[in-house]
Design a protein around this motif. Structure first.
Motif, PDB file in Angstrom:
ATOM      1  N   LYS A  75      72.462  64.954  40.534  1.00  0.00           N
ATOM      2  CA  LYS A  75      73.781  64.519  41.010  1.00  0.00           C
ATOM      3  C   LYS A  75      74.897  65.181  40.202  1.00  0.00           C
ATOM      4  O   LYS A  75      75.896  65.641  40.753  1.00  0.00           O
ATOM      5  N   ALA A  76      74.723  65.255  38.884  1.00  0.00           N
ATOM      6  CA  ALA A  76      75.719  65.887  38.023  1.00  0.00           C
ATOM      7  C   ALA A  76      75.793  67.391  38.294  1.00  0.00           C
ATOM      8  O   ALA A  76      76.878  67.977  38.292  1.00  0.00           O
ATOM      9  N   LYS A  77      74.648  68.013  38.551  1.00  0.00           N
ATOM     10  CA  LYS A  77      74.635  69.444  38.878  1.00  0.00           C
ATOM     11  C   LYS A  77      75.402  69.704  40.169  1.00  0.00           C
ATOM     12  O   LYS A  77      76.215  70.634  40.237  1.00  0.00           O
ATOM     13  N   LEU A  78      75.121  68.904  41.181  1.00  0.00           N
ATOM     14  CA  LEU A  78      75.793  69.096  42.466  1.00  0.00           C
ATOM     15  C   LEU A  78      77.298  68.907  42.344  1.00  0.00           C
ATOM     16  O   LEU A  78      78.073  69.702  42.875  1.00  0.00           O
ATOM     17  N   LEU A  79      77.712  67.876  41.642  1.00  0.00           N
ATOM     18  CA  LEU A  79      79.146  67.635  41.446  1.00  0.00           C
ATOM     19  C   LEU A  79      79.775  68.778  40.657  1.00  0.00           C
ATOM     20  O   LEU A  79      80.842  69.276  41.006  1.00  0.00           O
ATOM     21  N   SER A  80      79.107  69.197  39.610  1.00  0.00           N
ATOM     22  CA  SER A  80      79.643  70.258  38.759  1.00  0.00           C
ATOM     23  C   SER A  80      79.801  71.568  39.531  1.00  0.00           C
ATOM     24  O   SER A  80      80.872  72.188  39.510  1.00  0.00           O
ATOM     25  N   VAL A  81      78.760  71.989  40.210  1.00  0.00           N
ATOM     26  CA  VAL A  81      78.817  73.257  40.942  1.00  0.00           C
ATOM     27  C   VAL A  81      79.802  73.157  42.109  1.00  0.00           C
ATOM     28  O   VAL A  81      80.521  74.120  42.409  1.00  0.00           O
ATOM     29  N   SER A  82      79.894  71.998  42.737  1.00  0.00           N
ATOM     30  CA  SER A  82      80.869  71.812  43.821  1.00  0.00           C
ATOM     31  C   SER A  82      82.295  71.952  43.300  1.00  0.00           C
ATOM     32  O   SER A  82      83.130  72.630  43.913  1.00  0.00           O
ATOM     33  N   MET A  83      82.586  71.319  42.169  1.00  0.00           N
ATOM     34  CA  MET A  83      83.938  71.385  41.614  1.00  0.00           C
ATOM     35  C   MET A  83      84.257  72.794  41.110  1.00  0.00           C
ATOM     36  O   MET A  83      85.387  73.270  41.266  1.00  0.00           O
TER      37      MET A  83
END
Length: 129
Positions: A75-83
């Motif tokens: 979840k943190a990876k997805l949020l980070s790469v999305s941002m």
């Protein structure tokens, strides 16, 4: 380490902790990286505060997974790469900075995304949900 240095580490530790708490409520500001920085600052200034944060009910488990296994949850990876991607597109489309600066920022952001994606999403031996 001298007393002024310890105090400076403690001040930065609390500043990173406060930023991480704010990030828990704001979707655009990450929590865990600031807590990791706070934990490191506390390790240089106060064993008591380090242990408190490391064993904190809410923040402790992710800090322990990071310290023991260098885990970044999916979840943190997805949020980070999305941002990172969103910020990069905004910068490339709307910024008037010189092309060489855009290239530098792009490389820096791509490196950050690659680093995040290179870390495991769960500790070894733990089953996927």
């Amino acid at each position: 380490m001298t007393m002024p240095h310890k105090a400076l580490y403690a001040i930065f530790g609390w500043a990173f902790f406060a930023t991480g708490v704010i990030g828990a409520f704001l979707p655009v500001l990450p929590t865990t990286p600031f807590m990791i920085l706070a934990l490191w600052m506390f390790s240089k200034s106060s064993q008591r505060f380090h242990d408190w944060l490391y064993h904190h009910k809410l923040f402790g488990p992710s800090l322990q997974r990071w310290q023991q296994h260098r885990v970044i949850p999916l979840k943190a990876k997805l949020l980070s790469v999305s941002m990172i991607s969103f910020s990069l597109v905004l910068m490339l489309v709307y910024s008037s900075i010189p092309p060489w600066a855009k290239a530098g920022v792009t490389l820096f952001m791509l490196y950050g995304a690659a680093y995040v994606l290179s870390k495991p999403s769960q500790p070894p031996g733990e089953k996927s949900p």
